[in-house]
Every structure is written in structure tokens, then in C-alpha cells.
Scaffold this active site. Structure first.
Site, PDB file in Angstrom:
ATOM      1  N   GLU A   1       0.847  -1.194   0.000  1.00  0.00           N
ATOM      2  CA  GLU A   1       0.000   0.000   0.000  1.00  0.00           C
ATOM      3  C   GLU A   1       0.879   1.239   0.000  1.00  0.00           C
ATOM      4  O   GLU A   1       1.992   1.242   0.530  1.00  0.00           O
ATOM      5  CB  GLU A   1      -0.925   0.003   1.212  1.00  0.00           C
ATOM      6  CG  GLU A   1      -0.231   0.206   2.541  1.00  0.00           C
ATOM      7  CD  GLU A   1      -1.212   0.446   3.687  1.00  0.00           C
ATOM      8  OE1 GLU A   1      -2.210   1.174   3.489  1.00  0.00           O
ATOM      9  OE2 GLU A   1      -0.974  -0.095   4.786  1.00  0.00           O
ATOM     10  N   TRP A   2       0.373   2.289  -0.597  1.00  0.00           N
ATOM     11  CA  TRP A   2       1.094   3.562  -0.611  1.00  0.00           C
ATOM     12  C   TRP A   2       0.756   4.334   0.661  1.00  0.00           C
ATOM     13  O   TRP A   2      -0.417   4.527   0.997  1.00  0.00           O
ATOM     14  CB  TRP A   2       0.699   4.388  -1.831  1.00  0.00           C
ATOM     15  CG  TRP A   2       1.380   5.722  -1.869  1.00  0.00           C
ATOM     16  CD1 TRP A   2       0.934   6.893  -1.330  1.00  0.00           C
ATOM     17  CD2 TRP A   2       2.653   6.009  -2.454  1.00  0.00           C
ATOM     18  NE1 TRP A   2       1.841   7.900  -1.555  1.00  0.00           N
ATOM     19  CE2 TRP A   2       2.908   7.384  -2.235  1.00  0.00           C
ATOM     20  CE3 TRP A   2       3.588   5.250  -3.148  1.00  0.00           C
ATOM     21  CZ2 TRP A   2       4.059   8.008  -2.681  1.00  0.00           C
ATOM     22  CZ3 TRP A   2       4.736   5.875  -3.591  1.00  0.00           C
ATOM     23  CH2 TRP A   2       4.974   7.220  -3.372  1.00  0.00           C
ATOM     24  N   LEU A   3       1.762   4.751   1.383  1.00  0.00           N
ATOM     25  CA  LEU A   3       1.573   5.580   2.563  1.00  0.00           C
ATOM     26  C   LEU A   3       2.234   6.926   2.332  1.00  0.00           C
ATOM     27  O   LEU A   3       3.356   6.993   1.826  1.00  0.00           O
ATOM     28  CB  LEU A   3       2.194   4.910   3.801  1.00  0.00           C
ATOM     29  CG  LEU A   3       1.618   3.560   4.222  1.00  0.00           C
ATOM     30  CD1 LEU A   3       2.370   3.018   5.434  1.00  0.00           C
ATOM     31  CD2 LEU A   3       0.130   3.669   4.514  1.00  0.00           C
TER      32      LEU A   3
ATOM     33  N   ASP B   1      16.945  -3.513  11.288  1.00  0.00           N
ATOM     34  CA  ASP B   1      17.669  -2.628  10.359  1.00  0.00           C
ATOM     35  C   ASP B   1      17.180  -1.207  10.584  1.00  0.00           C
ATOM     36  O   ASP B   1      16.758  -0.508   9.653  1.00  0.00           O
ATOM     37  CB  ASP B   1      17.419  -3.089   8.919  1.00  0.00           C
ATOM     38  CG  ASP B   1      18.391  -2.471   7.921  1.00  0.00           C
ATOM     39  OD1 ASP B   1      19.360  -1.807   8.358  1.00  0.00           O
ATOM     40  OD2 ASP B   1      18.188  -2.640   6.709  1.00  0.00           O
TER      41      ASP B   1
END
Length: 300
Positions: free
Chosen positions: A98-100, A203
Site C-alpha cells: 500500500e502507498w503511505l 535494520d
């Protein structure tokens, strides 16, 4: 962003098969992120998506990322990008998220919210150090064989594989005998400290941390395992980018144990060695200095 690009017909078909969304004629733009994989903003059907691509042989890396994102999402401490599809065509592996709408951590409030979320993540503890599967740190394999003892896990599954890889590529100096001396002495740093097996991002540098439009802390690109929570905090200091308030707020939420400053360079040596193996000799001097300083400290 660069000029719009096109998805291959094979990739369009694979994405449609996995999601039911028609990606034919989608608008595709390269984003500024991603040193390991290629990253794109994709607009299709009136919606935006985040797409990562790599060679088909890199599919295990994306599969491990899906596993890590699922673990982080299940904890509920952070907002985590939702996985929409992953797989491979004959020529390339893909991961669709999904694009956030995100921004970097900047304010004291951002730092405090992120710290509180990270402390919650770290309170998700297990019985053993490691993870149920191996994964990746950048593009390099990360061994996660589960251990009862943290010091043994860190030597066997973190430092030793990176040192062996560096030596196989011709890097010597302090990565030889002095590094072996360090491996032998690592347990001395844990005589009076018994960390819990916390769920770690693995990370955690500023490029994998953000705030969404609602002010919610977000993490992504994980290399998850269960380990000492200090390892996440140490890496957050290695490359900078976190507000000062983040560190104060974390210590308020969950105070650190005595000796963190002595253990921090050990944890960050892992990431410097990984950068040496990923990006080359520019990190060799830093790795050598860290090894020599740790050996000197442990001889005292």
C-alpha cells in the site's frame, strides 16, 4: 522523480492475477528510495501503490520481507505498510505494498511517539534469540538459527558470517586475528547483563522509519529477529537521523541497562561489516577501528 515508465506485460499480468487490479497502462514513476531494489510509485485504477522490483532470483528476499512485515504488524506497535502482492515473473521479483504518505521524523513529538512505539515493539518477547527463518540484511543473507544465549547467537549468527564473507572478498587487517580475539571475548560483555529476546526491526536506521499524515509512527524494510533491544537502538545512532527526544523518551518508557555504551559499538560493528560487504572498501577502515577498540576495551 524521474519521467513515467511502463510495467512489462508479464508484470502487469502477474499483479492482476495476485490482486485483481488492472495495471494495464498504469502510470509508473521511480521514487528516490531503494539502494538494494528498484522502487516505484504506481498509479492504477485511481489508486497509488508502492512497488519494489528486483531480479527474479531475489524473490526469497521479498518473501522474507513479507514475513517480517507480518510480524511487525501483528505486534501492533507501529503502522506497517500492508502487503498486497509478492511473487516473480520469468525476469523479475516483485513486492506490491500500500502507498503511505510519509515524512521523516523531525520534531520532538515525532521522536517521543516513535520511541513509545519502539518500546512497545521491544516488549514483545519470546523464549529464544533468533527467528523461525533466515532472512536478509540489505541484500546479504542473515542467519537466524535460534539460540538460548544472546552472546553465542550474536557471535555465531551475526559477526561470524559477516567476517567470513569479508575475508572471502580479500579484506584483511583487523578482520583477521584481531577479529578472532574479539569473537572469543564477546561473552565478557554479558557477564552481568541478560537481555530478553525482544522482537526487533533489525535494520533500524532513519531511512526505514517515518511518520504518516496522521502522526502515527511507521516502520518498514525490516530484518526481524528476536534479540537484545539495544541492537535496534545502537543502529539508530549509527547513521543518525532520529530526533534527540527519541532517545530520552525511549529511556523514560524503558530505561536502558548499565553498560549500553560499551555494547553499542559491538552491535554496530555488525552493520558496518554488512555495509563493507554490500558497498565495498570505504567501510573497511571503520570496521578495523571498531574491532581494535573493542578488543582493547575487553582486554582491560
Amino acid at each position: 522523480m524521474e519521467a513515467p515508465q511502463n510495467l512489462s506485460v508479464e508484470l502487469e499480468q502477474a499483479l492482476k492475477a495476485a490482486t485483481g487490479i488492472n495495471f494495464s497502462g498504469a502510470e509508473v514513476r521511480t521514487t528516490g528510495s531503494g539502494s538494494i531494489s528498484r522502487a516505484f510509485e504506481v498509479c492504477a485504477g485511481g489508486q497509488r501503490y508502492f512497488l519494489k522490483l528486483n531480479d527474479a532470483a531475489a524473490l526469497p528476499m521479498f518473501e522474507a520481507e513479507v514475513d517480517g512485515l507480518a510480524a511487525l504488524a501483528a505486534c501492533g506497535a507501529f503502522r506497517v505498510p500492508r502487503v498486497l502482492a509478492s511473487g516473480a515473473t520469468a525476469g523479475e521479483a516483485f513486492l506490491l505494498l500500500e502507498w503511505l504518505q510519509l515524512r521523516p521524523l523531525a520534531s520532538a513529538e515525532d521522536g517521543q511517539r516513535f520511541a513509545e512505539a519502539l518500546a512497545k515493539l521491544h516488549h514483545d518477547t519470546g523464549e529464544r534469540f533468533g527467528w523461525a527463518r533466515d532472512n536478509f540484511i540489505g541484500a546479504n543473507p542473515q542467519t537466524n538459527v535460534q539460540h538460548d544465549g544472546w552472546a553465542r547467537f550474536f557471535v555465531r549468527c551475526r559477526l561470524t558470517p559477516q567476517l567470513q564473507l569479508a575475508r572471502s572478498r580479500g579484506h584483511g587487517g583487523a578482520l583477521g586475528r584481531e577479529a578472532d580475539q574479539l569473537l572469543e571475548r564477546v561473552p565478557a560483555l554479558f557477564l552481568d547483563y541478560r537481555p530478553r529476546p525482544s522482537l526487533l526491526h533489525g535494520d533500524l536506521w532513519s531511512g526505514n522509519a517515518a511518520i504518516d499524515v496522521d502522526g502515527t509512527p511507521v516502520i518498514f524494510d525490516p530484518a526481524v529477529y528476536r534479540g537484545d533491544r539495544e541492537a535496534d537502538l545502537a543502529m539508530s545512532e549509527l547513521f543518525g537521523g532520529f530526533p534527540t527526544a527519541f532517545y530520552a523518551a525511549y529511556r523514560t518508557a524503558w530505561p536502558l541497562n548499565e553498560g549500553y555504551e560499551q555494547r553499542k559499538p559491538l552491535y554496530n560493528l555488525y552493520h558496518v561489516l554488512n555495509h563493507l560487504n554490500l558497498f565495498g572498501r570505504s567501510y573497511l577502515g571503520q570496521a578495523e577501528r571498531m574491532i581494535r577498540a573493542l578488543v582493547f576495551e575487553l582486554r582491560r
